[in-house]
Structure formats: C-alpha cells, structure tokens
Design a protein around this motif. Structure first.
Motif, PDB file in Angstrom:
ATOM      1  N   GLU A 254       0.842  -1.193   0.000  1.00  0.00           N
ATOM      2  CA  GLU A 254       0.000   0.000   0.000  1.00  0.00           C
ATOM      3  C   GLU A 254       0.877   1.243   0.000  1.00  0.00           C
ATOM      4  O   GLU A 254       1.737   1.426   0.843  1.00  0.00           O
ATOM      5  N   GLY A 255       0.654   2.119  -0.996  1.00  0.00           N
ATOM      6  CA  GLY A 255       1.425   3.348  -1.097  1.00  0.00           C
ATOM      7  C   GLY A 255       2.867   3.120  -1.524  1.00  0.00           C
ATOM      8  O   GLY A 255       3.732   3.936  -1.241  1.00  0.00           O
ATOM      9  N   HIS A 256       3.151   1.996  -2.212  1.00  0.00           N
ATOM     10  CA  HIS A 256       4.520   1.665  -2.582  1.00  0.00           C
ATOM     11  C   HIS A 256       4.519   1.107  -3.996  1.00  0.00           C
ATOM     12  O   HIS A 256       3.523   0.553  -4.459  1.00  0.00           O
ATOM     13  N   SER A 257       5.657   1.245  -4.685  1.00  0.00           N
ATOM     14  CA  SER A 257       5.751   0.748  -6.059  1.00  0.00           C
ATOM     15  C   SER A 257       6.067  -0.743  -6.107  1.00  0.00           C
ATOM     16  O   SER A 257       6.065  -1.340  -7.185  1.00  0.00           O
ATOM     17  N   LEU A 258       6.353  -1.338  -4.957  1.00  0.00           N
ATOM     18  CA  LEU A 258       6.745  -2.739  -4.917  1.00  0.00           C
ATOM     19  C   LEU A 258       5.534  -3.657  -5.048  1.00  0.00           C
ATOM     20  O   LEU A 258       4.481  -3.396  -4.469  1.00  0.00           O
ATOM     21  N   GLN A 259       5.704  -4.744  -5.826  1.00  0.00           N
ATOM     22  CA  GLN A 259       4.631  -5.711  -6.041  1.00  0.00           C
ATOM     23  C   GLN A 259       5.116  -7.111  -5.652  1.00  0.00           C
ATOM     24  O   GLN A 259       6.304  -7.390  -5.639  1.00  0.00           O
ATOM     25  N   ARG A 260       4.155  -7.976  -5.327  1.00  0.00           N
ATOM     26  CA  ARG A 260       4.499  -9.338  -4.955  1.00  0.00           C
ATOM     27  C   ARG A 260       3.592 -10.311  -5.686  1.00  0.00           C
ATOM     28  O   ARG A 260       2.396 -10.064  -5.834  1.00  0.00           O
ATOM     29  N   VAL A 261       4.170 -11.425  -6.127  1.00  0.00           N
ATOM     30  CA  VAL A 261       3.380 -12.480  -6.753  1.00  0.00           C
ATOM     31  C   VAL A 261       3.902 -13.826  -6.248  1.00  0.00           C
ATOM     32  O   VAL A 261       5.113 -14.043  -6.138  1.00  0.00           O
ATOM     33  N   ASN A 262       2.997 -14.708  -5.856  1.00  0.00           N
ATOM     34  CA  ASN A 262       3.364 -16.048  -5.391  1.00  0.00           C
ATOM     35  C   ASN A 262       3.389 -17.000  -6.584  1.00  0.00           C
ATOM     36  O   ASN A 262       2.449 -17.051  -7.379  1.00  0.00           O
ATOM     37  N   LEU A 263       4.465 -17.767  -6.673  1.00  0.00           N
ATOM     38  CA  LEU A 263       4.662 -18.681  -7.798  1.00  0.00           C
ATOM     39  C   LEU A 263       4.742 -20.119  -7.305  1.00  0.00           C
ATOM     40  O   LEU A 263       5.224 -20.386  -6.214  1.00  0.00           O
ATOM     41  N   THR A 264       4.289 -21.033  -8.129  1.00  0.00           N
ATOM     42  CA  THR A 264       4.489 -22.463  -7.892  1.00  0.00           C
ATOM     43  C   THR A 264       5.216 -23.028  -9.099  1.00  0.00           C
ATOM     44  O   THR A 264       4.737 -22.894 -10.239  1.00  0.00           O
ATOM     45  N   LEU A 265       6.387 -23.635  -8.859  1.00  0.00           N
ATOM     46  CA  LEU A 265       7.152 -24.216  -9.948  1.00  0.00           C
ATOM     47  C   LEU A 265       6.595 -25.580 -10.322  1.00  0.00           C
ATOM     48  O   LEU A 265       5.812 -26.187  -9.583  1.00  0.00           O
ATOM     49  N   GLU A 266       7.015 -26.065 -11.486  1.00  0.00           N
ATOM     50  CA  GLU A 266       6.563 -27.389 -11.930  1.00  0.00           C
ATOM     51  C   GLU A 266       7.014 -28.483 -10.974  1.00  0.00           C
ATOM     52  O   GLU A 266       6.381 -29.536 -10.869  1.00  0.00           O
ATOM     53  N   SER A 267       8.102 -28.217 -10.239  1.00  0.00           N
ATOM     54  CA  SER A 267       8.596 -29.184  -9.253  1.00  0.00           C
ATOM     55  C   SER A 267       7.753 -29.192  -7.982  1.00  0.00           C
ATOM     56  O   SER A 267       7.937 -30.047  -7.125  1.00  0.00           O
ATOM     57  N   GLY A 268       6.838 -28.229  -7.842  1.00  0.00           N
ATOM     58  CA  GLY A 268       6.014 -28.109  -6.647  1.00  0.00           C
ATOM     59  C   GLY A 268       6.542 -27.110  -5.637  1.00  0.00           C
ATOM     60  O   GLY A 268       5.886 -26.822  -4.637  1.00  0.00           O
ATOM     61  N   ARG A 269       7.740 -26.561  -5.882  1.00  0.00           N
ATOM     62  CA  ARG A 269       8.320 -25.594  -4.958  1.00  0.00           C
ATOM     63  C   ARG A 269       7.588 -24.251  -5.071  1.00  0.00           C
ATOM     64  O   ARG A 269       7.176 -23.841  -6.155  1.00  0.00           O
ATOM     65  N   HIS A 270       7.430 -23.577  -3.912  1.00  0.00           N
ATOM     66  CA  HIS A 270       6.768 -22.274  -3.867  1.00  0.00           C
ATOM     67  C   HIS A 270       7.811 -21.167  -3.725  1.00  0.00           C
ATOM     68  O   HIS A 270       8.763 -21.294  -2.949  1.00  0.00           O
ATOM     69  N   LEU A 271       7.636 -20.098  -4.485  1.00  0.00           N
ATOM     70  CA  LEU A 271       8.533 -18.947  -4.406  1.00  0.00           C
ATOM     71  C   LEU A 271       7.698 -17.668  -4.401  1.00  0.00           C
ATOM     72  O   LEU A 271       6.568 -17.648  -4.904  1.00  0.00           O
ATOM     73  N   ARG A 272       8.286 -16.631  -3.847  1.00  0.00           N
ATOM     74  CA  ARG A 272       7.649 -15.311  -3.877  1.00  0.00           C
ATOM     75  C   ARG A 272       8.533 -14.372  -4.684  1.00  0.00           C
ATOM     76  O   ARG A 272       9.709 -14.192  -4.358  1.00  0.00           O
ATOM     77  N   LEU A 273       7.954 -13.788  -5.709  1.00  0.00           N
ATOM     78  CA  LEU A 273       8.693 -12.860  -6.557  1.00  0.00           C
ATOM     79  C   LEU A 273       8.259 -11.436  -6.225  1.00  0.00           C
ATOM     80  O   LEU A 273       7.083 -11.088  -6.344  1.00  0.00           O
ATOM     81  N   PHE A 274       9.232 -10.613  -5.779  1.00  0.00           N
ATOM     82  CA  PHE A 274       8.976  -9.200  -5.533  1.00  0.00           C
ATOM     83  C   PHE A 274       9.480  -8.408  -6.738  1.00  0.00           C
ATOM     84  O   PHE A 274      10.608  -8.609  -7.196  1.00  0.00           O
ATOM     85  N   VAL A 275       8.631  -7.516  -7.236  1.00  0.00           N
ATOM     86  CA  VAL A 275       8.947  -6.748  -8.437  1.00  0.00           C
ATOM     87  C   VAL A 275       8.810  -5.269  -8.101  1.00  0.00           C
ATOM     88  O   VAL A 275       7.803  -4.838  -7.532  1.00  0.00           O
ATOM     89  N   ASP A 276       9.828  -4.483  -8.473  1.00  0.00           N
ATOM     90  CA  ASP A 276       9.830  -3.054  -8.197  1.00  0.00           C
ATOM     91  C   ASP A 276       9.670  -2.285  -9.501  1.00  0.00           C
ATOM     92  O   ASP A 276      10.346  -2.567 -10.496  1.00  0.00           O
ATOM     93  N   ASN A 277       8.759  -1.308  -9.492  1.00  0.00           N
ATOM     94  CA  ASN A 277       8.548  -0.450 -10.657  1.00  0.00           C
ATOM     95  C   ASN A 277       9.539   0.698 -10.575  1.00  0.00           C
ATOM     96  O   ASN A 277       9.347   1.649  -9.820  1.00  0.00           O
ATOM     97  N   SER A 278      10.621   0.612 -11.337  1.00  0.00           N
ATOM     98  CA  SER A 278      11.662   1.634 -11.333  1.00  0.00           C
ATOM     99  C   SER A 278      11.605   2.415 -12.633  1.00  0.00           C
ATOM    100  O   SER A 278      12.093   1.961 -13.669  1.00  0.00           O
ATOM    101  N   ASN A 279      10.927   3.592 -12.566  1.00  0.00           N
ATOM    102  CA  ASN A 279      10.786   4.454 -13.746  1.00  0.00           C
ATOM    103  C   ASN A 279      10.166   3.707 -14.925  1.00  0.00           C
ATOM    104  O   ASN A 279      10.620   3.814 -16.076  1.00  0.00           O
ATOM    105  N   GLY A 280       9.123   2.938 -14.620  1.00  0.00           N
ATOM    106  CA  GLY A 280       8.410   2.224 -15.672  1.00  0.00           C
ATOM    107  C   GLY A 280       9.034   0.901 -16.062  1.00  0.00           C
ATOM    108  O   GLY A 280       8.490   0.183 -16.910  1.00  0.00           O
ATOM    109  N   LYS A 281      10.174   0.545 -15.460  1.00  0.00           N
ATOM    110  CA  LYS A 281      10.820  -0.733 -15.745  1.00  0.00           C
ATOM    111  C   LYS A 281      10.643  -1.648 -14.549  1.00  0.00           C
ATOM    112  O   LYS A 281      10.943  -1.270 -13.416  1.00  0.00           O
ATOM    113  N   TYR A 282      10.162  -2.861 -14.786  1.00  0.00           N
ATOM    114  CA  TYR A 282       9.849  -3.785 -13.703  1.00  0.00           C
ATOM    115  C   TYR A 282      11.016  -4.725 -13.472  1.00  0.00           C
ATOM    116  O   TYR A 282      11.393  -5.510 -14.346  1.00  0.00           O
TER     117      TYR A 282
END
Length: 333
Positions: free
Chosen positions: A173-201
């Motif tokens: 909230e109020g931040h350019s940072l985004q988060r998405v939860n991923l599940t790999l084909e192997s079944g492993r779970h990861l969290r990807l944090f993405v920052d919007n830096s001048n329109g580039k993710y």
C-alpha cells in the motif's frame, strides 16, 4: 391624565404598559391578564398610593431586576452553547487520535490487490530469472541492491525449473513494490517481488532465491559468533537445551533451508519486543497447526530473513540465537 410606563410582567415576563398614577395592585398585564403585583418578597403599594418617588424607585428596581434576569438567562444559554461546542471539538479530536493509534505500523507488510493489471507478465519475468545462464544475463532483470553481484557469484546458473501457476499480483500500500506467489513445476513455492523503477519492472533476486550470507552447512561448520544474514524457513518446535533450557525466557524454532539437508535450532528471547509479534505467528506453522492455518504458507514452514549468531560460550553445534528479524518473508525492505 394617566402616566403610562413600560413594565415587565412578573408572570409572563413580557413588557406591558401600566398607569403609574394608579395603584399597581389594581392593574393587570394586557398580555396574560394576570395581576401586575404579586407578593414575592417585595413591598406592596398601599391601595391609595399614587405616583410617588418611592413608587418610581420600586418600578425602576422591578424593571432592572427583570432585565438582569434576562441577561442571566442569555449568559446561561451562551455558556451552555460554548460548552457543547467544546465537547464536540474534543470528542472529534479524541476520535481522530484513536483512529490514528489504530493505524499503526502492522506486524506484517500491508498488501492490497493491484488496482490495475501490471504492465508486465509476472510468469514470463519469473521464467526469465530462472533460465538466465549467467549473472551478467540476470543483472538487467534485477532490482539493484548492495552486494547483489557478489551474492550471485556463489550461485549456479541457470537456477532451473519453470513456473506452473501464478497468484494474483499484490502491491504494498502506497509503494511501487509488487508481490506475486509462484508455484514451480517441481512443486516448490517462491515469492517474486517486483519493483517499478521508472516504468521498468525489476525482480528482487535475493528474496526470490533465498540468498543468505552462509549456507546451512557453512553456518554449522563455521559457528559464527557475529550476526549473519540467513533467509530460511522456520517452524515451531520444542528443544529446551542449555544454554536455552529456560522455556519461560526462550522461544524455540527449527531453522532449515529449501534443498539443504542441514538444519538447526533457533532461540528468540521472549522479553525482546521486536520479536514479540513473531512468537505469536510462528506457532501457526508448527506440525500441530491445522491445514486452514497453514493454507497460505509453504507446508508447515514460515519464510523469514533473520540475523543469527552462536552463543560465545555455547557448546552445542546446532543452537543459534535469533538476534533480529529483517523482513517479512525473505524480502528485506
């Protein structure tokens, strides 16, 4: 000829007209028709009295008294009105202060649904990160931070695996940072944090792969007494052994890392206010937790970024003290 004067009726408290040449007790208010002279501690006129200096003084005193009473009533009404306004103002200020106290920094980051679709494909970005063949190929996709290139030097590329499912993107909230939860084909779970830096993710690589200062094997072998950064998974456990045998003073967790066989026990001081909220969250990730409690987590483990160190006088090979919690999950703001 009658001498007419204004007079405040003692009954209806309105101005009426009286003839000062006639006895007051013989006159009535032309508005309420009640007698103008009532026996309330005042000196009554004699029946045959006409206008005299005493009568004039009595009339003046009566009217002054009525005016004073009117002023008293007016002042009372103004005082009550001011009091009500003051109470309303202080009440409003109190509500604002309470509301402000309620909006304190949460024990966990506040995520809100992304209001609009992201201008990138999180699944494609994650796959690019996983399939990069070198640090040089990976760096343009990365959110830069201190020591990132040095950490990459210890990793094998490509990281391996492909993304199977992606959760809805969330943002701070109020931040350019985004988060998405991923599940790999192997079944492993990861969290990807993405920052919007001048329109580039750009992705946050250390939290994505769980980069630490040491591997679990190195931690147990080197036994550092100075704090080291560890991105690990933790679960509540019960292992009260010296020098952490006092269960009223220490909270015990099991610490391990994905893909590594080694693990150790960590101890959080219960009198440390920084760790107080954490000791309430970790039990939800114990083996006794219900599936509902663990629905949003990786099995029975909670991902955390910690600073840990071995006690200087400790003798156990697998017991560390948790000195600091650096982030929620593996991401460090």
């Amino acid at each position: 000829m009658p001498a007419l004067k204004e007079y405040t009726c003692p009954n209806c408290r309105r101005l009426t007209i009286l003839d000062s040449t006639r006895p007051l007790e013989d006159q009535k208010c032309h508005l309420c028709t009640e007698a103008l002279l009532v026996n309330k501690g005042v000196v009554r006129w004699r029946s045959g009295a006409t206008i005299t200096p005493d009568a004039e003084a009595w009339l003046a005193a009566s009217n002054s008294e009525s005016v004073a009473r009117s002023h008293e009533k007016w002042l009372l009404r103004v005082t009550i009105l001011i009091g009500v306004i003051v109470l309303l103002v202080f009440g409003w200020m109190g509500i604002r202060l309470i509301a402000k106290d309620d909006i304190t920094t949460p024990s966990r980051p506040a995520f809100v649904p992304l209001p609009a679709p992201p201008y990138y494909d999180p699944k494609s970005l994650a796959n690019e990160v996983l399939t990069a063949n070198s640090a040089d190929e990976l760096l343009p996709l990365m959110r830069q931070g201190p020591g990132v290139r040095e950490m990459m030097a210890t990793w094998r590329f490509p990281l391996g695996g492909r993304v199977q499912t992606v959760s809805p993107v969330q943002v701070f909230e109020g931040h350019s940072l985004q988060r998405v939860n991923l599940t790999l084909e192997s079944g492993r779970h990861l969290r990807l944090f993405v920052d919007n830096s001048n329109g580039k993710y750009l992705a946050d690589w250390p939290s994505f792969v769980g980069a630490s200062d040491l591997t679990m094997a190195q931690l147990l072998q080197q036994r550092p007494t100075s704090p080291v950064l560890m991105r690990v998974l933790v679960a509540a456990t019960d292992h009260a052994v010296a020098p952490f045998e006092n269960a009223r003073k220490w909270f015990c967790i099991r610490i391990f890392a994905p893909g590594q066989e080694e693990s150790c026990y960590g101890y959080l001081a219960l009198d440390n206010p920084v760790l107080a909220s954490l000791t309430k969250r970790i039990p939800l990730h114990s083996e006794r937790a219900t599936p509902e409690d663990r629905a949003e987590n990786e099995g029975v483990a909670l991902p955390l970024a910690l600073r840990v160190a071995f006690p200087k006088n400790g003798t156990s090979a697998d017991q560390v003290e948790v000195l600091e919690v650096l982030g929620h999950g593996w991401f460090i703001p």
